[in-house]
Design an enzyme around this catalytic site. Structure first.
Site: not given
Lengths: 486, 486
Positions: B225, B262
């Site tokens: 990720e 994120c």
């Protein structure tokens, strides 16, 4: 060339943007219509495929049945609709922090490239399992037919085109590349609009496609079904009780379709015993009794001849000399090797794609275990075993299960059932990713991704995620499976 | 070094062979025990993590709650058991050819390597979501802690070790690498016994791990990720009605945790209007009102400073000069650019990981569409829109949905709900494969593969696949969902 592929992929993208919105029920009608159109061409298809592939007429007729069966299986899957794994977590404004409304389902990923296989001119080719699962998922498809059966592929594609017209699907939902060059394949894999690749064929072919994919700015998965020697363990009691039947079964399975099946048992393993010697003798005899036909094409026959020679020329390998009257119709054969020679020589773990198997003779259970541990990933692992054998050798079952996508008890690995519970996949070199199958309804998972919609109002949601569950599908609502409305 | 990793991976393999057989109910107890042990160290953990990460105490306390919540969510998932997607097709001896008995379920894949993230010292680190989902799946785990919080990681690992002892799990079910060098990470990814990698961090880090994986003889997936600018479209009517609230919401979301999420909204897009000018003014004001704290470590602060400077120095980008009194505690800021300049400059599509956002001002809907089409894959895409906006701009919703793993209506993207319906993933560069999520129960899918057992007798089958369904799980039996026995 790349201009042509650019046009094709741009058309595929435009088709995808429309086709992904086609309902599951209408996708199902489209898939059924493709099946009908193929059936209406059945005689012509069998004739041209026989000419191009040398496969027997009966086998080709059966393969058309499997192909239309696959199309209809995916039609049922998407008409029912629960395959999207809809999942709803209802909001809770009283929680600290407030819990939002989140809903998830699988959606199609984008245009995909499908490379047809030579050994299944129907079931793993133009309208085969890859195409059927992709169209069920809602992606547009660009097909590169296998150069060994261009006419068959073109005729199958004409059936798809008729179905597109009859069902009023976007015109470029499925496209067929006439250019069968390596360059066209490379351009297809490397085009920025391609989102995944499906391939069935040789390890060299699969690795080449993956190498192209790795050169892309944006990586994409290459779902490749490549090579597998499908180890079969013949357990002591089973050999003692059944050596004649085992020999008949495996003579049939090794030579079925001239050994040109991904699941052909290329490796037999057993602990040395008098029964094993009787089995070997019987198997060698049975291999002389099978009826033969030419292999798919001269390239595959040459590759088989070379691979078999490589294997039989390794240290410790014993094989009878083979009288090959005709290269394209090779004589089936069995070779033998002691486990110690097999374990230490990785060349012996490679596939020879054709009517050949290697028997590995083990001193004891430990050597059998070591031989199994030496193997790479496999599509199948087979145990020919009595209940007593299974009870006595649980560690062998564990090793077989660790190796393969499908573990079979007391049946030949050839014959892949097309069903929801099938796994036709396995660790490398069987495929690149053991998480996926290319046969059965699970094959649809290769062409989809999950999406989470957060805070959407009911009228904005797709049917799969609306409160009243208009499609009556099974969903996970607040962690409980239900097909009710909310 | 590689000798050390070899020992670690050999131990991980041995632990895997035992741990994979631990029942779902016992894995659940293990996960719950880890959560308990973490809770018993809560004060010490928060103190050391605060010292190492500079994150506020309240945030760290909350993150421990999220971490134990994740462990317990996976405990519930595997205690219940239906997650294995059991699927049974019963035999039919009367069919031609006879239909075999085939049964499928998900099984753990093998030892995996987990790389901890710097921005979540608990929830995406040693006992974070990757580890929790992997242990739930039944794989053994080797953790490489992030070098920015070694003490925190070691203390969390001590909690895991206590749980291993209390629950009598195989000793090396979880291992913790003290060596935080790049070489150790590389050796871990490249070791033949490693079957998958989990990573949360920078794009450069993820790409490096993937490059190592591509050098392996046997390829494995790297679930990384990486980077996402999380585009937010501010629709006209919403801006007209709510510009003050929108400014407050996004000032909070851009600066939450100093922008080190994120899912931080790094890109705002809107069609030019007087309301947009008012929103911009309000947002710039709100950004001066937020409370600050130092970034996680000096390396991340330097990287942010560099990335923000790169963005604000591009042609056409307008930003107020920033008085940075302290590099490790940068001043939040907003920059603006006209869509035409944004669309033509890929540098502006890159992430600056920290308290910064870029506002893209579009002339019209067409320019907004073109700007969205220019973006790479995203973790999230957000729409701030009234019902009327959604009705008027369906194509924008389509474009946002095509971009991201999660599409959010009228909420900030920061704040990722940990639930079955969550998707924390997206196309490259957000991750390498949009098919997977690293948050929510779906994260377990990264560590498993399907296996098909064919022709097994009932007593040989695992509980999940036995006829009487002793685990009472939901299964697909002959294509019908049921939790009944057969």
């Amino acid at each position: 060339m790349s201009q042509n592929i650019s046009t094709v992929m741009q058309q595929a993208q435009e088709a995808f943007e429309q086709y992904r919105k086609v309902s599951g029920k209408n996708r199902a009608i489209f898939l059924e219509t493709i099946a009908e159109e193929i059936e209406s061409l059945k005689d012509a298809l069998v004739a041209v495929a026989h000419q191009e592939s040398h496969l027997p007429l009966g086998r080709l007729q059966g393969e058309i049945g499997r192909t239309t069966g696959q199309l209809r299986m995916f039609a049922r899957l998407v008409a029912e609709g629960s395959w999207v794994e809809a999942c709803i977590d209802l909001p809770n404004p009283d929680r600290v922090p407030p819990k939002p409304d989140t809903r998830k389902m699988l959606v199609p990923i984008g245009p995909v490239a499908i490379f047809g296989a030579s050994n299944f001119p129907f079931a793993f080719s133009t309208a085969g399992g890859d195409t059927a699962s992709a169209l069920a998922a809602g992606v547009s498809v660009v097909i590169k037919a296998h150069p060994a059966h261009p006419e068959t592929s073109a005729l199958v594609f004409s059936a798809i085109e008729k179905a597109i017209a009859r069902c009023q699907m976007p015109p470029h939902t499925v496209q067929h590349l006439s250019d069968s060059s390596i360059e066209a394949g490379k351009a297809l894999v490397m085009h920025p609009l391609t989102t995944a690749v499906g391939f069935t064929g040789s390890q060299a072919g699969g690795k080449a496609l993956r190498a192209y994919a790795e050169q892309r700015a944006v990586p994409i998965p290459v779902f490749a079904e490549m090579s597998s020697i499908n180890p079969v363990v013949l357990f002591p009691e089973s050999l003692n009780q059944n050596h004649i039947n085992l020999a008949k079964t495996f003579a049939g399975s090794i030579t079925l379709g001239m050994g040109q099946f991904c699941t052909k048992p290329g490796l037999l393993l057993a602990i040395d015993s008098p029964a094993l010697a009787l089995f070997t003798e019987a198997l060698e005899h049975e291999l002389t009794q099978v009826s033969l036909h030419p292999m798919l094409h001269s390239g595959i026959a040459q590759a088989f001849d070379k691979a078999r020679n490589t294997l039989t020329n390794q240290d410790g390998v014993v094989s009878k000399s083979i009288e090959n009257t005709e290269l394209t119709q090779p004589t089936p054969s069995l070779a033998q090797v002691q486990a110690k020679d097999f374990i230490s020589n990785p060349t012996l773990h490679e596939e020879a794609f054709g009517p050949f198997a290697l028997l590995v003779i083990c001193k004891d259970t430990e050597e059998l275990s070591t031989a199994l541990k030496a193997l790479g990933g496999q599509l199948t692992a087979t145990l020919m075993a009595t209940d007593e054998d299974v009870k006595q050798y649980p560690a062998i079952l564990d090793l077989q299960s660790a190796l393969a996508g499908r573990v079979i008890l007391n049946a030949a690995p050839t014959g892949v059932e097309v069903a929801a519970s099938m796994v036709h996949g396995g660790a490398y070199p069987a495929t690149f990713d053991a998480r996926y199958t290319s046969v059965g309804t699970g094959a649809i998972k290769r062409w989809v991704r999950p999406i989470c919609l957060q805070g959407f109002k009911d009228w904005m949601l797709p049917g799969e995620l609306k409160n009243d569950n208009p499609l009556k599908i099974w969903r996970l609502v607040n962690d409980v499976f239900t097909n009710s409305s909310i």
